[in-house]
Design an enzyme around this catalytic site. Structure first.
Site, PDB file in Angstrom:
ATOM      1  N   GLU A  29      36.043  37.047  39.073  1.00 63.12           N
ATOM      2  CA  GLU A  29      36.452  35.630  39.479  1.00 63.12           C
ATOM      3  C   GLU A  29      37.843  35.378  40.514  1.00 63.12           C
ATOM      4  OE1 GLU A  29      39.072  35.005  35.082  1.00 63.12           O
ATOM      5  OE2 GLU A  29      37.418  36.293  34.312  1.00 63.12           O
ATOM      6  N   GLU A  38      39.874  41.559  31.594  1.00 62.59           N
ATOM      7  CA  GLU A  38      41.270  42.008  32.013  1.00 62.59           C
ATOM      8  C   GLU A  38      41.333  42.068  30.727  1.00 62.59           C
ATOM      9  OE1 GLU A  38      42.826  37.650  33.179  1.00 62.59           O
ATOM     10  OE2 GLU A  38      41.413  38.071  34.562  1.00 62.59           O
TER      11      GLU A  38
HETATM   12  C1  PNW Z   1      41.396  35.014  32.910  1.00 64.23           C
HETATM   13  N1  PNW Z   1      48.039  35.037  32.638  1.00 64.23           N
HETATM   14  O1  PNW Z   1      42.806  34.789  32.344  1.00 64.23           O
HETATM   15  C2  PNW Z   1      40.646  35.020  31.935  1.00 64.23           C
HETATM   16  O2  PNW Z   1      39.749  35.793  32.746  1.00 64.23           O
HETATM   17  C3  PNW Z   1      39.723  33.927  32.209  1.00 64.23           C
HETATM   18  O3  PNW Z   1      39.673  34.195  31.028  1.00 64.23           O
HETATM   19  C4  PNW Z   1      40.927  32.248  32.700  1.00 64.23           C
HETATM   20  O4  PNW Z   1      40.592  31.358  31.900  1.00 64.23           O
HETATM   21  C5  PNW Z   1      41.518  32.640  33.994  1.00 64.23           C
HETATM   22  O5  PNW Z   1      41.762  34.054  33.894  1.00 64.23           O
HETATM   23  C6  PNW Z   1      42.244  31.268  34.334  1.00 64.23           C
HETATM   24  O6  PNW Z   1      43.619  31.760  33.613  1.00 64.23           O
HETATM   25  C7  PNW Z   1      44.242  34.799  32.571  1.00 64.23           C
HETATM   26  O7  PNW Z   1      48.816  34.555  31.777  1.00 64.23           O
HETATM   27  C8  PNW Z   1      44.668  34.415  31.331  1.00 64.23           C
HETATM   28  O8  PNW Z   1      48.772  35.984  33.402  1.00 64.23           O
HETATM   29  C9  PNW Z   1      46.201  34.031  31.820  1.00 64.23           C
HETATM   30  C10 PNW Z   1      46.992  35.305  32.723  1.00 64.23           C
HETATM   31  C11 PNW Z   1      46.250  35.768  33.333  1.00 64.23           C
HETATM   32  C12 PNW Z   1      44.872  35.732  33.505  1.00 64.23           C
END
Ligand code: PNW
Length: 459
Positions: free
Chosen positions: A361, A168
């Site tokens: 994921e 990401e």
């Molecule tokens: C992803 N947002 O994170 C990550 O790849 C993981 O490490 C994480 O734990 C998982 O999704 C769940 O959140 C994100 O705020 C965290 O847009 C925040 C955002 C998007 C992805």
């Protein structure tokens, strides 16, 4: 060339984690500080004020964690990430052998249990020493990333065959440098766009060298998302969002270019001092597979003072002001649940890239406060809502396969309740509960459901 990816005859299942979210031991064995150590220490940066210094203590408990992965079923996949500051504590220069030794033990322990490891090289824990030199806004960071990738591959490449460069990079770039809600916590207008280019470049530089070293299954993991306009007036904004969220990554991979609409929204990407000759040619064709992390669809609607502007939008100075409608049902983190969005993004990613796809994921933050007696008589989280989420999204993945998308595997986010970035430990995505006091691992109902699902589908 032999491919080590699942061959696609059935959908393979597994689980995923990330180093900073589970390892803890943040000063052990010579690990250098990362931007997440620094950021999480700022007052207000995380919801509960906590950080990843202890997390799930997987640095010491990895064998137990791999027992849990192995318990999911024969040959299940485990996606983990490697902490750059454990390997090259200052970002460049001296290599810390003890850090490599840890991942060596982890990989051997996985293989000994019949678990198939896949390693992600960068899941946001940039060495602080590199951020002190402007982090992903500095082109040198992309070069340093490629050097680090080679050091890791040299040690683990005889046993790890499926690799990913970044996880990401959208979050690292936009949440880190424009929205300021992830490390390094900078809110600098279109810095996100510049960081994004250097992340693309870092991937391209590392991919060229890893391929040359014999890697055949190198991917990159993106949080691609469908943008579904609520009204015709939001169509333009939806297309612009699709550009900065999705096509900024798939365009270079598939065509070696940023498209015209993206360049209108993010004009800095047309600056030849940022995007130099040859940068995007390096990215074109550089991935053997693409990972898609999916949680929710986005429904842009014309700007409405009563609908809060999503943090998303603060990250894109060039996009028309809009709001997002978030329908019910939602998970505990506020993200709308709609499995059809996963099918849609998989089909779209197939059409745009033609690459083998891994759902790298997918999962749900749930309230997790209902307990029943577990198989051993101890209390177990009864997370039926997570089971429903996973079942529906695995079915959507199968639907995308039927529709022609070449999806090889699906990884649940995540194995353990862990450090959920800006949310601290307040949101739980794990299929295994972690006792906050003593870190005891207890599989939830969803874990047992997954064991049965893997057993019955033979995947
Ligand atoms: C992803 N947002 O994170 C990550 O790849 C993981 O490490 C994480 O734990 C998982 O999704 C769940 O959140 C994100 O705020 C965290 O847009 C925040 C955002 C998007 C992805």
């Amino acid at each position: 060339m032999t491919s080590h990816l699942p061959d696609g005859s059935t959908l393979q299942l597994g689980t995923a984690t990330a180093a900073y979210q589970i390892e803890g031991a943040s000063t052990e064995d010579g690990r250098g500080p990362s931007v997440w150590d620094t950021f999480a220490a700022r007052p207000g940066a995380t919801r509960d004020g906590r950080d990843g210094s202890v997390a799930c203590d997987s640095y010491h408990r990895y064998a137990e964690d791999l027992d849990l992965v192995a318990g999911l079923g024969a040959g299940s996949w485990y996606r983990f990430s490697i902490a750059w500051p454990r390997i090259i504590p200052a970002g460049t220069g001296a290599v810390e052998t003890r850090g490599l030794d840890y991942y060596d033990r982890l990989v051997d322990a996985a293989l000994a249990r019949g678990v198939r490891p896949t390693a992600t090289l960068y899941h946001w824990d940039l060495p602080q020493a590199l951020e002190d030199r402007d982090g992903w806004l500095n082109r040198d960071t992309a070069e340093a990333f490629a050097d680090y990738a080679m050091v890791v591959h040299e040690r683990l490449g005889d046993r790890v065959k499926v690799w990913a460069t970044h996880n990401e990079p959208w979050c690292a770039a936009y949440l880190g440098y424009s929205a300021g809600i992830h490390a390094p916590g900078r809110r600098e207008g279109d810095a996100g766009n510049r960081a994004a280019h250097h992340l693309n470049l870092g991937h391209g530089l590392a991919a060229a060298r890893l391929h040359e070293a014999g890697v055949t299954d190198l991917g990159i993991v993106h949080n691609l998302a469908p943008f579904w306009p609520e009204t015709p007036e939001a169509e333009q904004a939806a297309a612009e969002l699709d550009a900065v969220r999705n096509r900024i990554w798939t365009g270079p991979l598939a065509h070696g270019a940023y498209d015209d609409e993206l360049l209108r929204v993010a004009p800095v990407l047309a600056d030849p001092t940022l995007v130099r000759d040859g940068d995007l040619a390096l990215v074109k064709g550089s991935a053997d597979w693409i990972g898609v992390n999916y949680y929710t669809p986005f429904r842009p609607t014309p700007a409405d003072p009563d609908v809060p502007v999503h943090t998303e939008i603060e990250a894109y100075p060039g996009v028309s002001p809009i709001s997002f409608v978030v329908r019910e049902p939602r998970t505990d983190i506020g993200w709308e649940t709609d499995a059809s969005g996963l099918e849609a993004i998989l089909v779209q990613t197939h059409e745009r890239t033609g690459l083998p796809i891994i759902v790298s994921e997918n999962g749900a933050a749930c309230v997790d406060d209902t307990f029943v007696d577990g198989p051993d008589g101890r209390p177990m989280v009864d997370d039926q809502d997570r089971i429903d989420y996973l079942r529906d999204h695995i079915a959507a993945t199968e639907a995308a396969r039927k529709a022609g998308a070449d999806v090889r595997a699906y990884f649940v986010w995540t194995l353990l309740d862990n450090f959920e970035w800006a949310e601290g430990y307040t949101k739980t995505f794990g299929i295994v509960h972690i006792d906050p006091e003593d870190l005891t691992r207890t599989p939830k109902a969803s874990y047992h459901w997954l064991v049965e699902h893997i057993g019955s589908t033979g995947s």
